[in-house]
Design an enzyme around this catalytic site. Sequence first.
Site, PDB file in Angstrom:
ATOM      1  N   GLN A  93       0.835  -1.199   0.000  1.00 25.74           N
ATOM      2  CA  GLN A  93       0.000   0.000   0.000  1.00 25.74           C
ATOM      3  C   GLN A  93       0.872   1.252   0.000  1.00 25.74           C
ATOM      4  O   GLN A  93       0.376   2.351  -0.161  1.00 25.74           O
ATOM      5  CB  GLN A  93      -0.880   0.018   1.246  1.00 25.74           C
ATOM      6  CG  GLN A  93      -1.837  -1.149   1.326  1.00 25.74           C
ATOM      7  CD  GLN A  93      -2.654  -1.104   2.595  1.00 25.74           C
ATOM      8  OE1 GLN A  93      -3.426  -0.181   2.799  1.00 25.74           O
ATOM      9  NE2 GLN A  93      -2.480  -2.091   3.446  1.00 25.74           N
ATOM     10  N   ASN A  94       2.173   1.068   0.193  1.00 24.90           N
ATOM     11  CA  ASN A  94       3.086   2.195   0.344  1.00 24.90           C
ATOM     12  C   ASN A  94       3.381   2.867  -0.988  1.00 24.90           C
ATOM     13  O   ASN A  94       3.520   2.210  -2.015  1.00 24.90           O
ATOM     14  CB  ASN A  94       4.391   1.736   0.991  1.00 24.90           C
ATOM     15  CG  ASN A  94       4.172   1.223   2.395  1.00 24.90           C
ATOM     16  OD1 ASN A  94       3.087   1.364   2.952  1.00 24.90           O
ATOM     17  ND2 ASN A  94       5.176   0.617   2.970  1.00 24.90           N
ATOM     18  N   ASP A  96       6.049   5.071  -1.108  1.00 25.18           N
ATOM     19  CA  ASP A  96       7.379   5.634  -0.884  1.00 25.18           C
ATOM     20  C   ASP A  96       8.473   5.092  -1.798  1.00 25.18           C
ATOM     21  O   ASP A  96       9.548   5.674  -1.890  1.00 25.18           O
ATOM     22  CB  ASP A  96       7.793   5.466   0.576  1.00 25.18           C
ATOM     23  CG  ASP A  96       7.710   4.019   1.062  1.00 25.18           C
ATOM     24  OD1 ASP A  96       8.130   3.090   0.336  1.00 25.18           O
ATOM     25  OD2 ASP A  96       7.225   3.826   2.194  1.00 25.18           O
ATOM     26  N   HIS A 113      -1.380   1.769  -4.452  1.00 24.53           N
ATOM     27  CA  HIS A 113      -1.772   3.185  -4.369  1.00 24.53           C
ATOM     28  C   HIS A 113      -0.870   4.067  -5.240  1.00 24.53           C
ATOM     29  O   HIS A 113      -0.918   5.290  -5.121  1.00 24.53           O
ATOM     30  CB  HIS A 113      -1.741   3.677  -2.925  1.00 24.53           C
ATOM     31  CG  HIS A 113      -2.775   3.050  -2.054  1.00 24.53           C
ATOM     32  ND1 HIS A 113      -4.122   3.078  -2.351  1.00 24.53           N
ATOM     33  CD2 HIS A 113      -2.669   2.365  -0.891  1.00 24.53           C
ATOM     34  CE1 HIS A 113      -4.794   2.442  -1.398  1.00 24.53           C
ATOM     35  NE2 HIS A 113      -3.937   1.998  -0.514  1.00 24.53           N
ATOM     36  N   CYS A 121      -2.054  12.908 -15.659  1.00 24.34           N
ATOM     37  CA  CYS A 121      -3.168  13.845 -15.726  1.00 24.34           C
ATOM     38  C   CYS A 121      -4.473  13.173 -15.288  1.00 24.34           C
ATOM     39  O   CYS A 121      -4.591  11.955 -15.272  1.00 24.34           O
ATOM     40  CB  CYS A 121      -3.291  14.429 -17.127  1.00 24.34           C
ATOM     41  SG  CYS A 121      -3.723  13.236 -18.395  1.00 24.34           S
TER      42      CYS A 121
END
Length: 154
Positions: A93-94, A96, A113, A121
């Site tokens: 889900q990170n 980073d 995510h 866009c």
Amino acid sequence: RASRVVVLTGAGVSAESGIPTFRGADGFWTVGSKNYQPQELATWEKFNEMPEELWRWYQYRWGICRNAKPNAGHKSLVDLEALVPGGIDLVTQNIDGLHRIAGSSEERLYEVHGRIDQMRCDERVEGACLYNVGLDDPDLFATARATVVKTPIP
């Protein structure tokens, strides 16, 4: 023996790298901005209403992620991948990018995510490069992928 191994990670794996979790005392969902809670900010409606505030919040988060380094948890998953015949599927889900930086296989890494260092866009805005492109159609993923650009450095 299992024929496939899937590992799911979330914010906790990156906490040791200095990235706040979402729901902890210093978490992104707890702290938010000066005037809004993140649950309010992380919506298209708020972005359209106040893009500057949203950019500040995302740039703050990206600044933290850019300076973070993979920790022992990220590196252990790379080691596990090497030990398991056929590797592992790593679902995170990170946003980073630390699994990628640690060396996890990009072909088997699923960042559900997205990534904070990439953007594209908005397909719902008339005039945008993806306007009216049906992103539910797998044949159009390449079109969407081609619009991804690096996020400006904060």
